[in-house]
Design a protein around this motif. Structure first.
Motif, short mmCIF file in Angstrom:
data_model
loop_
_atom_site.label_atom_id
_atom_site.label_comp_id
_atom_site.label_asym_id
_atom_site.label_seq_id
_atom_site.Cartn_x
_atom_site.Cartn_y
_atom_site.Cartn_z
N GLN A 198 68.30 95.14 46.24
CA GLN A 198 67.90 96.50 45.88
C GLN A 198 68.31 96.90 44.45
OE1 GLN A 198 69.27 99.30 48.80
NE2 GLN A 198 68.31 98.21 50.49
N MET A 199 68.93 95.98 43.72
CA MET A 199 69.40 96.32 42.37
C MET A 199 68.27 96.82 41.47
SD MET A 199 72.49 93.74 41.30
CE MET A 199 71.46 92.35 41.03
N GLN A 200 67.10 96.23 41.58
CA GLN A 200 66.00 96.63 40.71
C GLN A 200 65.47 98.03 41.02
OE1 GLN A 200 63.15 93.44 40.84
NE2 GLN A 200 64.23 92.31 39.24
N SER A 201 65.86 98.56 42.16
CA SER A 201 65.40 99.91 42.50
C SER A 201 66.38 101.00 42.04
CB SER A 201 65.16 100.04 44.00
OG SER A 201 66.36 99.89 44.71
N VAL A 202 67.56 100.61 41.53
CA VAL A 202 68.52 101.61 41.07
C VAL A 202 68.72 101.60 39.56
CG1 VAL A 202 69.78 101.70 43.25
CG2 VAL A 202 70.54 100.14 41.48
N VAL A 203 68.14 100.59 38.87
CA VAL A 203 68.28 100.49 37.42
C VAL A 203 66.90 100.25 36.81
CG1 VAL A 203 69.29 99.17 35.53
CG2 VAL A 203 70.59 99.52 37.61
N PHE A 204 66.61 100.97 35.74
CA PHE A 204 65.31 100.84 35.08
C PHE A 204 65.51 100.62 33.59
CE2 PHE A 204 64.95 103.65 38.71
CZ PHE A 204 63.95 103.01 39.45
N SER A 205 64.81 99.65 33.05
CA SER A 205 64.82 99.41 31.61
C SER A 205 63.60 98.58 31.26
CB SER A 205 66.10 98.67 31.18
OG SER A 205 66.04 98.37 29.79
N ASP A 206 63.10 98.74 30.06
CA ASP A 206 61.99 97.91 29.61
C ASP A 206 62.50 96.72 28.80
OD1 ASP A 206 62.82 99.24 27.37
OD2 ASP A 206 60.85 99.99 26.81
N ASN A 207 63.82 96.55 28.77
CA ASN A 207 64.44 95.47 28.01
C ASN A 207 65.10 94.48 28.99
OD1 ASN A 207 66.64 94.03 26.58
ND2 ASN A 207 65.93 95.22 24.84
N ARG A 208 64.59 93.26 29.01
CA ARG A 208 65.11 92.26 29.96
C ARG A 208 66.58 91.93 29.73
NH1 ARG A 208 60.80 88.12 32.04
NH2 ARG A 208 58.91 89.37 31.84
N GLU A 209 66.99 91.89 28.47
CA GLU A 209 68.39 91.58 28.16
C GLU A 209 69.33 92.66 28.70
OE1 GLU A 209 68.72 90.91 23.97
OE2 GLU A 209 67.36 89.19 24.03
N THR A 210 68.89 93.90 28.58
CA THR A 210 69.69 95.02 29.10
C THR A 210 69.80 94.93 30.62
OG1 THR A 210 69.06 96.44 27.26
CG2 THR A 210 69.85 97.53 29.26
N LEU A 211 68.66 94.67 31.29
CA LEU A 211 68.69 94.53 32.75
C LEU A 211 69.60 93.38 33.17
CD1 LEU A 211 64.98 95.13 33.76
CD2 LEU A 211 66.95 96.57 34.29
N TYR A 212 69.50 92.26 32.46
CA TYR A 212 70.34 91.10 32.79
C TYR A 212 71.82 91.47 32.66
CZ TYR A 212 72.41 86.48 32.68
OH TYR A 212 73.20 85.38 32.94
N GLU A 213 72.18 92.14 31.56
CA GLU A 213 73.57 92.55 31.35
C GLU A 213 74.06 93.43 32.50
OE1 GLU A 213 76.28 95.14 28.20
OE2 GLU A 213 74.12 94.98 27.87
N ILE A 214 73.23 94.38 32.90
CA ILE A 214 73.62 95.31 33.97
C ILE A 214 73.72 94.59 35.31
CG2 ILE A 214 72.87 97.33 35.27
CD1 ILE A 214 71.71 98.38 32.57
N PHE A 215 72.72 93.76 35.63
CA PHE A 215 72.73 93.04 36.91
C PHE A 215 73.92 92.08 36.99
CE2 PHE A 215 67.83 93.47 37.28
CZ PHE A 215 67.97 94.78 37.69
N GLU A 216 74.20 91.38 35.90
CA GLU A 216 75.34 90.45 35.89
C GLU A 216 76.67 91.20 36.03
OE1 GLU A 216 75.65 87.01 36.05
OE2 GLU A 216 73.59 87.40 36.65
N GLY A 217 76.78 92.32 35.36
CA GLY A 217 77.98 93.14 35.50
C GLY A 217 78.15 93.63 36.93
N GLY A 218 77.05 94.03 37.56
CA GLY A 218 77.09 94.45 38.96
C GLY A 218 77.52 93.32 39.88
N ARG A 219 77.00 92.13 39.61
CA ARG A 219 77.39 90.96 40.42
C ARG A 219 78.88 90.66 40.26
NH1 ARG A 219 72.29 89.03 38.29
NH2 ARG A 219 70.74 89.15 39.95
N LYS A 220 79.36 90.72 39.03
CA LYS A 220 80.79 90.47 38.79
C LYS A 220 81.65 91.46 39.57
CE LYS A 220 80.43 88.47 34.15
NZ LYS A 220 80.77 88.66 32.73
N LEU A 221 81.26 92.73 39.53
CA LEU A 221 82.03 93.74 40.26
C LEU A 221 81.96 93.51 41.77
CD1 LEU A 221 81.08 96.94 38.23
CD2 LEU A 221 83.36 95.92 38.43
N ARG A 222 80.79 93.17 42.28
CA ARG A 222 80.63 92.94 43.71
C ARG A 222 81.49 91.75 44.18
NH1 ARG A 222 75.67 91.74 43.94
NH2 ARG A 222 74.86 93.85 44.12
N VAL A 223 81.44 90.67 43.42
CA VAL A 223 82.23 89.48 43.77
C VAL A 223 83.72 89.81 43.71
CG1 VAL A 223 82.87 87.17 42.98
CG2 VAL A 223 80.46 87.80 43.14
#
Length: 104
Positions: free
Chosen positions: A38-63
């Protein structure tokens, strides 16, 4: 006299702006709190690098959260270190002078 109808231009590179990172960090926390599907439904950006940074940060926090409080504290310290390397500045003198009222 120089006219700046929209305020002073912020010439600081985006990757050094503390407020930008702070906003992205809040999005990382949101990503960590939802299932990965569901990560893509809570974060929006037209920049792939920004999305990657946010998703990876979220994964790090979850782990880290799954590994216990000490690991989560360590991960949070790493994010604080990044934040400490950023700069926070005001691009408008009006905000520096604002002492209350409707605008804050």
């Amino acid at each position: 006299m120089r006219r700046c109808p929209h305020g002073n231009q912020n010439n600081l590179p985006v990757m050094q702006r503390g407020w930008v990172f702070l906003e992205r960090f809040v999005s990382m926390v949101k990503c960590a709190m939802v299932p990965e599907s569901q990560m893509q439904s809570v974060v929006f950006s037209d920049n792939r690098e920004t999305l990657y940074e946010i998703f990876e940060g979220g994964r790090k926090l979850r782990v880290a959260a799954g590994q216990g409080p000490e690991r989560l504290k360590q991960q949070m310290r790493e994010f604080v270190e990044v934040l400490d390397s950023m700069r926070f500045n005001s691009t408008s003198v009006d905000k520096l002078k604002n002492v209350g009222g409707v605008g804050g």
